[in-house]
Design an enzyme around this catalytic site. Structure first.
Site, mmCIF file in Angstrom:
data_model
loop_
_atom_site.group_PDB
_atom_site.id
_atom_site.type_symbol
_atom_site.label_atom_id
_atom_site.label_comp_id
_atom_site.label_asym_id
_atom_site.label_seq_id
_atom_site.Cartn_x
_atom_site.Cartn_y
_atom_site.Cartn_z
ATOM 1 C CE1 TYR A 36 -4.356 0.616 -0.403
ATOM 2 C CE2 TYR A 36 -3.832 2.490 0.979
ATOM 3 C CZ TYR A 36 -4.686 1.846 0.106
ATOM 4 O OH TYR A 36 -5.864 2.433 -0.260
ATOM 5 C CG HIS A 38 2.881 5.864 2.126
ATOM 6 N ND1 HIS A 38 4.111 6.309 2.560
ATOM 7 C CD2 HIS A 38 2.491 4.940 3.042
ATOM 8 C CE1 HIS A 38 4.424 5.726 3.693
ATOM 9 N NE2 HIS A 38 3.469 4.862 4.009
ATOM 10 C CG HIS A 41 6.219 2.530 1.393
ATOM 11 N ND1 HIS A 41 4.875 2.760 1.488
ATOM 12 C CD2 HIS A 41 6.549 1.744 2.448
ATOM 13 C CE1 HIS A 41 4.389 2.140 2.557
ATOM 14 N NE2 HIS A 41 5.387 1.519 3.154
ATOM 15 C CD GLN A 66 5.428 -6.636 10.782
ATOM 16 O OE1 GLN A 66 6.297 -7.191 10.121
ATOM 17 N NE2 GLN A 66 5.342 -5.315 10.857
ATOM 18 C CD GLN A 158 10.179 -1.768 11.284
ATOM 19 O OE1 GLN A 158 9.239 -2.504 11.515
ATOM 20 N NE2 GLN A 158 10.251 -1.035 10.181
ATOM 21 C CB SER A 190 1.168 5.931 8.229
ATOM 22 O OG SER A 190 0.665 4.678 8.635
HETATM 23 O O1 PAF Z 1 8.005 -1.297 8.491
HETATM 24 C C1 PAF Z 1 7.341 -2.194 7.944
HETATM 25 O O2 PAF Z 1 6.557 -1.940 7.027
HETATM 26 C C2 PAF Z 1 7.475 -3.622 8.418
HETATM 27 O O3 PAF Z 1 7.585 -3.684 9.795
HETATM 28 C C3 PAF Z 1 8.628 -4.378 7.738
HETATM 29 C C4 PAF Z 1 9.979 -3.789 8.075
HETATM 30 C C5 PAF Z 1 8.409 -4.368 6.231
HETATM 31 C C6 PAF Z 1 8.618 -5.833 8.198
HETATM 32 O O4 PAF Z 1 7.428 -6.468 7.908
#
Ligand code: PAF
Length: 284
Positions: A36, A38, A41, A66, A158, A190
């Site tokens: 998805y 944006h 990314h 996760q 993260q 996001s």
């Molecule tokens: O940040 C994210 O979108 C996720 O946590 C990742 C790093 C792709 C792992 O699934």
């Protein structure tokens, strides 16, 4: 001429292709995402390009491991077709769309837990979250064996956890963290922003506004006691109708709580905006 965009669903096929490209001398970058896509990314793909990657592999995988049992795994937005077009336009050279079944074979029973940096903040509120993130990222590293992997600063904790995992487990990959990309209102981009109503979107701006104010205050006044300042931020967020999950100031490297707000300290915010959990952060 622009390269054609390759797509993979099978981890083994991608692994083979990446190994051959590495063998041929290509510099490989990995941009792990949950799709998805944006502007945030796309900025990670742009960062990989700027760093001279010959092959930019974008993984698009909503990683079930996760998400907690009561979280938004099922309703997390997905749009493979649009993601593919965006990857192509941004200059990615390969996209990896695995399925949960080919990422986690029957009886999968190996997981990675980082035990210090992942313990607090989002890790405390989302038990198992970073175990899932570390596990999938380690798998992606083993499949792609990238020279470089690019993550976004929006997921500040993260990035710290992954850096630590890479160091602790001797992964042969350089981690790069790209700045947060914001909407014109200041709201951090996001995929979950798609859940917000117009009214919620307007209220969510209090997050970035609080962070901008904190940065300006530190620049103008220098060091300030965190406890009192924290109370001020909480008041602003609550006035906007947001429900505070956490408001923390931490050392940007170790994530150890800071007693005062000063240059170099990271302020991390997590709130509920209606049914949507939003996070944002800034380094003072
Ligand atoms: O940040 C994210 O979108 C996720 O946590 C990742 C790093 C792709 C792992 O699934």
């Amino acid at each position: 001429m622009a390269k054609t965009l390759k797509t993979f669903a099978d981890p083994q096929k991608l692994q083979k292709w990446c190994a051959a490209r590495r063998q041929a001398g290509a510099k490989i970058a990995l941009v792990p995402t949950m799709g998805y896509l944006h502007e945030g990314h796309l900025s990670l793909i742009a960062a990989a390009k700027r760093k001279g990657a010959d092959e930019i592999v974008v993984s698009v995988f909503v990683n079930p491991v996760q998400f907690g049992p009561n979280e938004d795994y099922e309703k997390y937005p997905r749009d493979e077709k649009a993601d593919l077009a965006k990857c192509r336009a941004a200059g990615a050279t390969a996209v990896f769309f695995p399925t949960p079944a080919n990422m986690y074979l029957d009886g999968h029973s190996t997981f990675i837990t980082e035990e210090t940096l992942a313990a607090g903040l989002c890790g405390a509120r989302r038990p198992g979250h970073f175990r899932g993130v570390c596990t999938v990222v380690a798998k992606l590293f083993n499949i792609v064996h990238p020279h470089l992997a690019v993550f976004g600063q929006k997921d500040f904790q993260q990035a710290a956890v992954i850096r630590r995992m890479v160091r602790d487990l001797n992964f042969d990959v350089k981690i790069s963290v790209a700045p947060i990309v914001r909407e014109p209102s200041g709201l951090a981009r996001s995929s979950r922003n798609t859940y917000l109503s117009d009214d919620e979107r307007a209220r969510a701006v209090a997050l970035s506004q609080s962070l901008a104010r904190a940065r300006a205050d530190v620049a103008a006044k220098g060091t300030m006691p965190w406890r009192a300042y924290r109370a001020k931020i909480v008041k602003v967020l609550e006035k906007a109708g947001l429900v505070v999950d956490y408001v923390e100031a931490v050392d940007a490297e170790t994530l150890v709580p800071a007693k005062s707000l000063s240059k170099g300290v990271a302020v991390l915010l997590a709130v509920w905006c209606g049914k949507t959990r939003l996070i944002d952060n800034a380094v003072m």
